[in-house]
Write an enzyme that holds these catalytic residues in place. Sequence first.
Site, PDB file in Angstrom:
ATOM      1  N   ASP A 141       0.829  -1.201   0.000  1.00  0.00           N
ATOM      2  CA  ASP A 141       0.000   0.000   0.000  1.00  0.00           C
ATOM      3  C   ASP A 141       0.868   1.258   0.000  1.00  0.00           C
ATOM      4  OD1 ASP A 141      -2.741   1.179   0.340  1.00  0.00           O
ATOM      5  OD2 ASP A 141      -1.864   1.930   2.203  1.00  0.00           O
TER       6      ASP A 141
ATOM      7  N   GLU B  46       1.520  -0.265  -5.122  1.00  0.00           N
ATOM      8  CA  GLU B  46       0.625   0.839  -5.464  1.00  0.00           C
ATOM      9  C   GLU B  46       1.502   2.087  -5.585  1.00  0.00           C
ATOM     10  OE1 GLU B  46      -3.323   3.174  -3.731  1.00  0.00           O
ATOM     11  OE2 GLU B  46      -1.812   2.380  -2.345  1.00  0.00           O
TER      12      GLU B  46
END
Length: 547
Positions: free
Chosen positions: A203, A245
């Site tokens: 993330d 990401e």
Amino acid sequence: MSRTSDVWWKNAVFYCLDVETFQDGNGDGIGDFAGLEHRIDHLAGLGVTCIWLMPFYPTPNRDDGYDIVDYYSVDPRLGSMGDLVQFVRTARDRGIRVIADLVVNHTSAEHPWFRSARSDRNSPYRDWYVWRDQIPEKGPDGLVFPDAEDSNWEWDETAGQYYLHRFYRHQPDLNIANPEVRTEIRKIVGFWLQIGLAGFRVDAVPFLLETDGIAGQADIAPHDWLRDLRSFIGRRSGDAILLGEVNLEYEEVRRFFGDEGGDELNMCLDFNLNQALALALVREDAGTLVHAMRAMPSLHPDDGWAHFARNHDEWSLDKLTEAERQEVFAAFGPKTEMQLFGRGLRRRIPTMLGGDQARIRMLYSLVFALPGAPVLFYGEEIGMAENLEIEGRMSVRAPMQWSDAPNGGFSTAAPEDLRRPVVATRGWSARKINVEDQERDPASMLNWMERLIRRRRQTPEIAFGNWSFVPFPEASILALRYDWGRRTVMLIHNLAGERRKSSCNPANAEGWRSLDHLLGGGSAEIARDGVLSVDLPAYGHLWLRVG
């Protein structure tokens, strides 16, 4: 061909899901691992090869699980560690790997580490977070959630200092410059690899590596640390991956793959091409896709891109100009409640495309045809819609629609006890759109998606071949060619709502004997002189293998 298993992620089909909205196994209104295990054969039958689990760790749930209080356990609402292990084992039996979100840029403010850190300047966890007496002039710029936050710093009365939070104020950032934090992240990663995970979707990678705001000189080279983490994972589990990401411009994203050795992230989600795709759909013109693909950096042969039509957040359009963004808003989300942060859309693909099945299927065919691995978000296989009654980004995370039973077969709980309300919009509810009905309909979106996934898995040229454009003159046609050894495939898409007939001269096509139809509608012919002619219906797609 052996590379298709050695470097499995390049030819994988990823499927992202939220355990708490997928299937409730005990009737409490919240999805859980028992329910997910019960539905594993749906995913196996679909052809999914890797499940990406959104956060399942213990959490106050103020940000849908991205606010974590324990990295070594399962949220008790979703089941036990035993339930998770059993699910991972069952998935492996069906030939499906499992990866999970690695959210270590920040913790919850309720995490024991932060509670200790804020309580005493001498706490062993104090330096696990980023503290300042005054907000620094050269701290991090920009707000991730401008609708909810007006600063990246929050004053803590108990601590007597400001702490850094790049996301919500209840999510204090960890101090990546602290070697103890980096060691703990390795422990977290090692723990879940030992449990049986096949890797992680990391993330907010740029924020994770960010050292702006840290007092003094940060004694860390962030990319060296990411390289070290990749090396650690390789030692613990040779074929585990890091899917990042990284929503930055291409030239910046390239740095997160590592140098020419490709020794940092294995894959990155491709936000640049995804946003170019949005504009191409609106204009019915492939030009923006061509421009974006020409800007794609080259990667190490073992690394790859992950392509998606729609992910679990808002459809971010931050890379477009303001004028381009307004074009997309006008076409796909003209109402204010359909937009978010002034930069994105909170709708799913089928509603944005008005339920036009030809256009919807063309889009997913195109995503699967791009150089990289495709990523599906749960419900896309049946054409599920969003629920705009759900606040913010969560509008696309309504419960999965399994049947026309109450609550769409997601749960036997009372509607008011569900984790989130089901989609109830007329024409989009589970009474009209659900897995059970579509399984019985050969022409359904579900059965078409199963065929698409099967063809994609049977076409490793897309993952491993060299790609180029097939030079059709029509602006609405995007035709990609992949050459891999002696194998060649062409994947042709018509973005226009009108029939298109066209011809061109592909390179070195004089020796082509035949064109084998793999997927889609329309027709194609190759002449003796190498002229390729195609006839595509409105929003048509056509996959061909050269014989």
